[in-house]
Design a protein around this motif. Structure first.
Motif, mmCIF file in Angstrom:
data_model
loop_
_atom_site.group_PDB
_atom_site.id
_atom_site.type_symbol
_atom_site.label_atom_id
_atom_site.label_comp_id
_atom_site.label_asym_id
_atom_site.label_seq_id
_atom_site.Cartn_x
_atom_site.Cartn_y
_atom_site.Cartn_z
ATOM 1 N N ILE A 158 6.083 10.555 -18.153
ATOM 2 C CA ILE A 158 5.626 11.738 -18.893
ATOM 3 C C ILE A 158 4.128 11.944 -18.664
ATOM 4 N N VAL A 159 3.354 10.875 -18.758
ATOM 5 C CA VAL A 159 1.906 10.957 -18.534
ATOM 6 C C VAL A 159 1.629 11.481 -17.127
ATOM 7 N N THR A 160 2.310 10.945 -16.148
ATOM 8 C CA THR A 160 2.120 11.372 -14.755
ATOM 9 C C THR A 160 2.454 12.854 -14.591
ATOM 10 N N ALA A 161 3.552 13.296 -15.178
ATOM 11 C CA ALA A 161 3.942 14.704 -15.070
ATOM 12 C C ALA A 161 2.911 15.609 -15.738
ATOM 13 N N LEU A 162 2.452 15.230 -16.915
ATOM 14 C CA LEU A 162 1.519 16.069 -17.672
ATOM 15 C C LEU A 162 0.129 16.129 -17.045
ATOM 16 N N ALA A 163 -0.183 15.214 -16.158
ATOM 17 C CA ALA A 163 -1.467 15.253 -15.455
ATOM 18 C C ALA A 163 -1.606 16.550 -14.651
ATOM 19 N N ALA A 164 -0.486 17.175 -14.312
ATOM 20 C CA ALA A 164 -0.517 18.437 -13.568
ATOM 21 C C ALA A 164 -1.192 19.555 -14.363
ATOM 22 N N LEU A 165 -1.250 19.413 -15.688
ATOM 23 C CA LEU A 165 -1.908 20.414 -16.530
ATOM 24 C C LEU A 165 -3.426 20.212 -16.581
ATOM 25 N N GLN A 166 -3.909 19.230 -15.863
ATOM 26 C CA GLN A 166 -5.332 18.882 -15.828
ATOM 27 C C GLN A 166 -5.929 18.786 -17.231
ATOM 28 N N PRO A 167 -5.340 17.935 -18.062
ATOM 29 C CA PRO A 167 -5.819 17.831 -19.451
ATOM 30 C C PRO A 167 -7.196 17.191 -19.551
ATOM 31 N N GLU A 168 -7.955 17.693 -20.504
ATOM 32 C CA GLU A 168 -9.233 17.060 -20.834
ATOM 33 C C GLU A 168 -8.987 15.850 -21.722
ATOM 34 N N TYR A 169 -7.870 15.885 -22.428
ATOM 35 C CA TYR A 169 -7.444 14.760 -23.262
ATOM 36 C C TYR A 169 -5.930 14.730 -23.230
ATOM 37 N N LEU A 170 -5.371 13.550 -23.085
ATOM 38 C CA LEU A 170 -3.914 13.385 -23.066
ATOM 39 C C LEU A 170 -3.572 12.055 -23.711
ATOM 40 N N ASP A 171 -2.676 12.108 -24.678
ATOM 41 C CA ASP A 171 -2.190 10.890 -25.320
ATOM 42 C C ASP A 171 -0.690 11.039 -25.498
ATOM 43 N N VAL A 172 0.069 10.162 -24.888
ATOM 44 C CA VAL A 172 1.527 10.167 -25.019
ATOM 45 C C VAL A 172 1.919 8.865 -25.705
ATOM 46 N N LEU A 173 2.554 8.993 -26.860
ATOM 47 C CA LEU A 173 2.967 7.832 -27.646
ATOM 48 C C LEU A 173 4.482 7.713 -27.653
ATOM 49 N N ASP A 174 4.971 6.506 -27.470
ATOM 50 C CA ASP A 174 6.402 6.236 -27.612
ATOM 51 C C ASP A 174 6.653 5.945 -29.088
ATOM 52 N N GLU A 175 7.313 6.860 -29.772
ATOM 53 C CA GLU A 175 7.595 6.703 -31.198
ATOM 54 C C GLU A 175 9.061 6.353 -31.453
ATOM 55 N N SER A 176 9.713 5.814 -30.455
ATOM 56 C CA SER A 176 11.136 5.478 -30.578
ATOM 57 C C SER A 176 11.403 4.491 -31.706
ATOM 58 N N HIS A 177 10.444 3.614 -31.967
ATOM 59 C CA HIS A 177 10.619 2.622 -33.018
ATOM 60 C C HIS A 177 10.748 3.266 -34.403
ATOM 61 N N MET A 178 10.362 4.529 -34.524
ATOM 62 C CA MET A 178 10.431 5.231 -35.805
ATOM 63 C C MET A 178 11.773 5.951 -35.993
ATOM 64 N N HIS A 179 12.660 5.813 -35.011
ATOM 65 C CA HIS A 179 13.920 6.556 -35.020
ATOM 66 C C HIS A 179 15.099 5.633 -34.736
ATOM 67 N N SER A 180 16.278 6.164 -34.961
ATOM 68 C CA SER A 180 17.473 5.323 -34.862
ATOM 69 C C SER A 180 18.271 5.526 -33.576
ATOM 70 N N ARG A 181 17.703 6.171 -32.585
ATOM 71 C CA ARG A 181 18.458 6.480 -31.371
ATOM 72 C C ARG A 181 18.174 5.537 -30.203
ATOM 73 N N GLY A 182 17.451 4.484 -30.415
ATOM 74 C CA GLY A 182 17.235 3.508 -29.353
ATOM 75 C C GLY A 182 15.855 3.582 -28.736
ATOM 76 N N LEU A 183 15.673 2.811 -27.673
ATOM 77 C CA LEU A 183 14.384 2.707 -27.000
ATOM 78 C C LEU A 183 14.158 3.877 -26.045
ATOM 79 N N GLU A 184 12.892 4.223 -25.845
ATOM 80 C CA GLU A 184 12.479 5.275 -24.916
ATOM 81 C C GLU A 184 13.230 6.591 -25.158
ATOM 82 N N THR A 185 13.256 7.021 -26.423
ATOM 83 C CA THR A 185 13.972 8.248 -26.775
ATOM 84 C C THR A 185 13.096 9.305 -27.433
#
Length: 97
Positions: A7-34
């Motif tokens: 996701i970070v690699t893909a979003l780099a195409a937008l030339q962000p001045e700031y980019l933060d991608v957080l995996d919040e899967s632990h806060m949900h019940s659908r498993g890892l990397e979701t």
């Protein structure tokens, strides 16, 4: 490479001045990397409403969107980010098991 890294690699195409991608899967019940949260600050969002900004992000992430359950987006122009400086906290999951 993890989905978060992809996701970070893909979003780099937008030339962000700031980019933060957080995996919040632990806060949900659908498993890892979701569930992810992305805070993106880019001049590519100038003049776009939130729907158009999100569409731009979805198009940039492309087929990877089909591999995740949720991507919470917080999109800002550099000027908006300078004024706000922080994205809202994610809510607690209320989903089923």
């Amino acid at each position: 490479m993890s989905k978060q890294d992809l996701i970070v690699t893909a979003l780099a195409a937008l030339q962000p001045e700031y980019l933060d991608v957080l995996d919040e899967s632990h806060m949900h019940s659908r498993g890892l990397e979701t569930h992810y949260k992305a805070v993106i600050v880019s001049s590519a969002f100038a003049g776009l409403n939130s729907v158009k900004r999100h569409q731009k992000v979805y198009a940039t992430v492309g087929e990877l969107m089909g591999q995740i359950h949720a991507l919470a987006l917080h999109t800002y122009t550099p000027e908006e980010w300078a004024a706000q400086g922080v994205a809202p906290a994610s809510p607690t999951c209320r989903g089923g098991h």
